[in-house]
Write a protein that holds these residues in place. Structure first.
Motif, PDB file in Angstrom:
ATOM      1  N   ALA A 153     -27.407  16.191  21.623  1.00  0.00           N
ATOM      2  CA  ALA A 153     -28.308  15.582  22.605  1.00  0.00           C
ATOM      3  C   ALA A 153     -29.574  15.133  21.893  1.00  0.00           C
ATOM      4  O   ALA A 153     -29.897  15.625  20.806  1.00  0.00           O
ATOM      5  CB  ALA A 153     -28.647  16.579  23.714  1.00  0.00           C
ATOM      6  N   GLU A 154     -30.292  14.198  22.495  1.00  0.00           N
ATOM      7  CA  GLU A 154     -31.530  13.710  21.911  1.00  0.00           C
ATOM      8  C   GLU A 154     -32.704  14.585  22.328  1.00  0.00           C
ATOM      9  O   GLU A 154     -32.807  15.003  23.481  1.00  0.00           O
ATOM     10  CB  GLU A 154     -31.800  12.263  22.354  1.00  0.00           C
ATOM     11  N   ILE A 155     -33.576  14.873  21.355  1.00  0.00           N
ATOM     12  CA  ILE A 155     -34.793  15.633  21.632  1.00  0.00           C
ATOM     13  C   ILE A 155     -36.005  14.822  21.174  1.00  0.00           C
ATOM     14  O   ILE A 155     -35.885  13.934  20.325  1.00  0.00           O
ATOM     15  CB  ILE A 155     -34.806  17.002  20.924  1.00  0.00           C
ATOM     16  N   ARG A 169     -37.484   9.962  19.530  1.00  0.00           N
ATOM     17  CA  ARG A 169     -36.369  10.817  19.907  1.00  0.00           C
ATOM     18  C   ARG A 169     -35.266  10.708  18.869  1.00  0.00           C
ATOM     19  O   ARG A 169     -35.009   9.617  18.337  1.00  0.00           O
ATOM     20  CB  ARG A 169     -35.823  10.422  21.282  1.00  0.00           C
ATOM     21  N   VAL A 170     -34.648  11.847  18.548  1.00  0.00           N
ATOM     22  CA  VAL A 170     -33.528  11.846  17.608  1.00  0.00           C
ATOM     23  C   VAL A 170     -32.423  12.758  18.144  1.00  0.00           C
ATOM     24  O   VAL A 170     -32.707  13.743  18.839  1.00  0.00           O
ATOM     25  CB  VAL A 170     -33.952  12.331  16.205  1.00  0.00           C
ATOM     26  N   PRO A 171     -31.174  12.458  17.819  1.00  0.00           N
ATOM     27  CA  PRO A 171     -30.086  13.343  18.230  1.00  0.00           C
ATOM     28  C   PRO A 171     -30.004  14.565  17.322  1.00  0.00           C
ATOM     29  O   PRO A 171     -30.270  14.478  16.120  1.00  0.00           O
ATOM     30  CB  PRO A 171     -28.843  12.458  18.073  1.00  0.00           C
ATOM     31  N   THR A 172     -29.668  15.699  17.880  1.00  0.00           N
ATOM     32  CA  THR A 172     -29.506  16.926  17.097  1.00  0.00           C
ATOM     33  C   THR A 172     -28.539  17.860  17.802  1.00  0.00           C
ATOM     34  O   THR A 172     -28.053  17.571  18.897  1.00  0.00           O
ATOM     35  CB  THR A 172     -30.867  17.618  16.870  1.00  0.00           C
ATOM     36  N   PHE A 173     -28.242  18.983  17.167  1.00  0.00           N
ATOM     37  CA  PHE A 173     -27.348  19.965  17.763  1.00  0.00           C
ATOM     38  C   PHE A 173     -28.086  20.785  18.814  1.00  0.00           C
ATOM     39  O   PHE A 173     -29.206  21.249  18.583  1.00  0.00           O
ATOM     40  CB  PHE A 173     -26.787  20.914  16.701  1.00  0.00           C
ATOM     41  N   CYS A 174     -27.456  20.963  19.965  1.00  0.00           N
ATOM     42  CA  CYS A 174     -27.955  21.837  21.022  1.00  0.00           C
ATOM     43  C   CYS A 174     -26.816  22.770  21.429  1.00  0.00           C
ATOM     44  O   CYS A 174     -25.685  22.612  20.980  1.00  0.00           O
ATOM     45  CB  CYS A 174     -28.415  21.022  22.234  1.00  0.00           C
ATOM     46  N   LEU A 175     -27.128  23.731  22.285  1.00  0.00           N
ATOM     47  CA  LEU A 175     -26.115  24.664  22.770  1.00  0.00           C
ATOM     48  C   LEU A 175     -26.045  24.616  24.288  1.00  0.00           C
ATOM     49  O   LEU A 175     -27.052  24.351  24.963  1.00  0.00           O
ATOM     50  CB  LEU A 175     -26.432  26.088  22.307  1.00  0.00           C
ATOM     51  N   THR A 176     -24.868  24.878  24.826  1.00  0.00           N
ATOM     52  CA  THR A 176     -24.711  24.890  26.277  1.00  0.00           C
ATOM     53  C   THR A 176     -25.401  26.113  26.869  1.00  0.00           C
ATOM     54  O   THR A 176     -25.686  27.100  26.178  1.00  0.00           O
ATOM     55  CB  THR A 176     -23.220  24.929  26.666  1.00  0.00           C
ATOM     56  N   GLU A 342     -40.718  25.590  10.114  1.00  0.00           N
ATOM     57  CA  GLU A 342     -40.094  25.865  11.399  1.00  0.00           C
ATOM     58  C   GLU A 342     -40.886  25.366  12.602  1.00  0.00           C
ATOM     59  O   GLU A 342     -40.427  25.472  13.726  1.00  0.00           O
ATOM     60  CB  GLU A 342     -39.858  27.373  11.540  1.00  0.00           C
ATOM     61  N   GLU A 343     -42.091  24.836  12.372  1.00  0.00           N
ATOM     62  CA  GLU A 343     -42.850  24.296  13.490  1.00  0.00           C
ATOM     63  C   GLU A 343     -42.345  22.921  13.903  1.00  0.00           C
ATOM     64  O   GLU A 343     -42.698  22.415  14.964  1.00  0.00           O
ATOM     65  CB  GLU A 343     -44.343  24.233  13.130  1.00  0.00           C
ATOM     66  N   ARG A 344     -41.541  22.297  13.083  1.00  0.00           N
ATOM     67  CA  ARG A 344     -40.985  20.991  13.429  1.00  0.00           C
ATOM     68  C   ARG A 344     -39.984  21.149  14.566  1.00  0.00           C
ATOM     69  O   ARG A 344     -39.161  22.056  14.570  1.00  0.00           O
ATOM     70  CB  ARG A 344     -40.316  20.351  12.210  1.00  0.00           C
ATOM     71  N   MET A 345     -40.040  20.220  15.515  1.00  0.00           N
ATOM     72  CA  MET A 345     -39.245  20.372  16.725  1.00  0.00           C
ATOM     73  C   MET A 345     -37.746  20.384  16.457  1.00  0.00           C
ATOM     74  O   MET A 345     -36.986  21.099  17.121  1.00  0.00           O
ATOM     75  CB  MET A 345     -39.604  19.256  17.718  1.00  0.00           C
ATOM     76  N   HIS A 346     -37.289  19.622  15.448  1.00  0.00           N
ATOM     77  CA  HIS A 346     -35.845  19.600  15.198  1.00  0.00           C
ATOM     78  C   HIS A 346     -35.352  20.907  14.568  1.00  0.00           C
ATOM     79  O   HIS A 346     -34.149  21.133  14.477  1.00  0.00           O
ATOM     80  CB  HIS A 346     -35.457  18.404  14.317  1.00  0.00           C
ATOM     81  N   GLY A 354     -28.705  21.643  32.387  1.00  0.00           N
ATOM     82  CA  GLY A 354     -28.044  20.471  32.933  1.00  0.00           C
ATOM     83  C   GLY A 354     -27.700  19.568  31.771  1.00  0.00           C
ATOM     84  O   GLY A 354     -27.031  19.983  30.831  1.00  0.00           O
ATOM     85  N   ASP A 355     -28.182  18.334  31.783  1.00  0.00           N
ATOM     86  CA  ASP A 355     -27.990  17.425  30.641  1.00  0.00           C
ATOM     87  C   ASP A 355     -29.247  17.324  29.782  1.00  0.00           C
ATOM     88  O   ASP A 355     -29.276  16.564  28.807  1.00  0.00           O
ATOM     89  CB  ASP A 355     -27.620  16.021  31.151  1.00  0.00           C
ATOM     90  N   ASN A 356     -30.269  18.090  30.139  1.00  0.00           N
ATOM     91  CA  ASN A 356     -31.564  17.973  29.472  1.00  0.00           C
ATOM     92  C   ASN A 356     -31.754  19.082  28.433  1.00  0.00           C
ATOM     93  O   ASN A 356     -31.728  20.267  28.769  1.00  0.00           O
ATOM     94  CB  ASN A 356     -32.686  18.048  30.520  1.00  0.00           C
ATOM     95  N   PRO A 357     -31.944  18.746  27.153  1.00  0.00           N
ATOM     96  CA  PRO A 357     -32.186  19.778  26.133  1.00  0.00           C
ATOM     97  C   PRO A 357     -33.589  20.368  26.262  1.00  0.00           C
ATOM     98  O   PRO A 357     -34.575  19.630  26.298  1.00  0.00           O
ATOM     99  CB  PRO A 357     -32.012  19.029  24.813  1.00  0.00           C
ATOM    100  N   VAL A 358     -33.665  21.689  26.337  1.00  0.00           N
ATOM    101  CA  VAL A 358     -34.947  22.382  26.504  1.00  0.00           C
ATOM    102  C   VAL A 358     -35.089  23.409  25.392  1.00  0.00           C
ATOM    103  O   VAL A 358     -34.145  24.164  25.120  1.00  0.00           O
ATOM    104  CB  VAL A 358     -35.023  23.077  27.882  1.00  0.00           C
ATOM    105  N   GLU A 359     -36.252  23.435  24.763  1.00  0.00           N
ATOM    106  CA  GLU A 359     -36.485  24.423  23.701  1.00  0.00           C
ATOM    107  C   GLU A 359     -36.327  25.825  24.294  1.00  0.00           C
ATOM    108  O   GLU A 359     -36.817  26.123  25.370  1.00  0.00           O
ATOM    109  CB  GLU A 359     -37.891  24.211  23.123  1.00  0.00           C
TER     110      GLU A 359
END
Length: 392
Positions: A153-155, A169-176, A342-346, A354-359
């Motif tokens: 998903a894009e963050i 915004r860039v795509p990266t790995f997220c988890l369900t 590690e302060e970088r968002m990616h 839902g479909d929205n990636p949240v930290e």
């Protein structure tokens, strides 16, 4: 070496996940970029000096800001090296593609996430490998369940600019969402490994002692010919060649490794220079400096600062001479990593709400509590008497 092979193996699994997710999202999978990411994963630690981040810290104290990622790229690009020819045999320009990916601090595409993200191949390997090799009971992760629940998903990696422009915004790995408990455990595993292994008092003490030894040798190597002899090492020793003026070449750097330093300990223990001889002898005989953890005085930050201030005033001369070494650079939070960014968002873990990636800290109270970094402040004393005096 084993870690690099493990990262390569894990990267292959992430490439398969990426292929799966691109098909799920009806996107085109780029096999060429996947190849670049795989080889970058295999070579990602090529530029580490002896004792890894300890050596990087020595160089930093000497005013040299070159990180191991840059050394890695230089080694890969080296026209006289063996890596470049192998990569160019695969296809023209492959060397530059791999080196450029490793040098990038901010991601530009999803393939970068295989090498550098919250869920990259490096940390997925070292978490499991370090737990196994150190024998600690801490640090377990549910690898298979995590991998099964990886999505793309894009963050947002930048805040909106002052002109009201859209954030990048860039795509990266997220988890369900159903993998959130495993994600919490994944972050806790990193936290506990830092707390119990990487930041263990003996580990940190030895790192500081090695750092002191290498700084002393570097100072002699950069001096007169008569100074070099005081190090106990011959003029053509790789450490002397590297630390000499204008000696920081790829060729000289490649001659350095842990075994080389270990092999030089005995010679350095017989050095004319008192500092080199003393610290080398201690390392050879495992006569470590004595540790005082400021946490011994209680958890109250004000009390800790007060005691530390008095100790620093009382032992100012010894701290300057490094017979007392102050270690106040170790801090641990849920995203803490040695030498990390590690302060970088990616580099932060995201869960799909839902479909929205949240930290994850915005969804997990457990992670939120551990976001604030805990400082480790210790002093290492050459003598037990000084350590005991500091306690009083």
């Amino acid at each position: 070496f084993a870690h690099s092979i493990g990262v390569f193996h894990t990267a292959r699994a992430l490439v398969e996940i990426l292929d799966r997710e691109m098909k799920r999202n009806k996107q085109i999978f780029d096999g060429r970029m996947a190849e670049v990411a795989l080889i970058a994963a295999l070579l990602h630690d090529l530029g580490h000096g002896p004792f890894s981040h300890t050596f990087e810290g020595v160089q930093d104290s000497r005013g040299v800001k070159k990180r191991h990622e840059t050394w890695t790229a230089d080694i890969i690009r080296n026209p006289n090296g063996k890596v470049r020819s192998l990569l160019e045999d695969h296809r023209d320009g492959f060397t530059e593609e791999v080196a450029a990916l490793l040098e990038k601090e901010d991601p530009e595409h999803i393939y970068h996430a295989i090498v550098s993200s919250s869920f990259d191949a490096d940390r997925l390997d070292y978490l499991r490998r370090d737990k196994l090799m150190t024998g600690t009971g801490a640090g377990g992760i549910d690898f298979d369940w995590l991998v099964e629940n990886v999505r793309v998903a894009e963050i947002e990696i930048d805040a909106p600019d002052e002109d009201g422009g859209e954030p990048r915004r860039v795509p990266t790995f997220c988890l369900t969402a159903k993998a959130r408990p495993a994600a919490e455990q994944f972050l806790l595993a990193r936290y506990t490994l830092h707390q119990q292994v990487y930041f263990h008092k003996a580990t940190r003490c030895v790192e500081h002692m090695i750092g002191k030894l290498l700084r002393a040798v570097a100072k002699l190597a950069a001096g007169k010919k008569s100074d070099v002899k005081k190090s106990g090492l011959p003029e053509n020793h790789p450490l002397i060649r590297f630390f000499a003026k204008k000696g920081e070449t790829v060729e000289n750097y490649l001659a350095l490794d842990d075994a080389l330093v270990f092999g030089a300990i005995d010679a350095m223990s017989q050095a004319e220079d008192a500092d080199v001889a003393e610290i080398a002898t201690r390392l050879r005989e495992r006569k470590l400096y004595k540790t005082l953890d400021i946490a011994e005085f209680g958890e109250d930050p004000g009390r800790q600062r007060g005691r530390l201030r008095r100790i620093r005033e009382r032992f100012a001369d010894q701290i300057k001479a490094e017979t007392v070494m102050l270690d106040d650079k170790a801090a641990i939070g849920i995203y803490a990593e040695i030498g990390g960014d590690e302060e970088r968002m990616h580099k932060k873990l995201h869960i799909l709400d839902g479909d929205n990636p949240v930290e994850i800290s915005k969804l997990s109270d457990l992670v939120h509590v551990l976001e604030t970094k805990k400082q480790f402040t210790r002093l290492y004393f050459a003598t037990e008497a000084d350590r005991d005096a500091a306690r009083r």
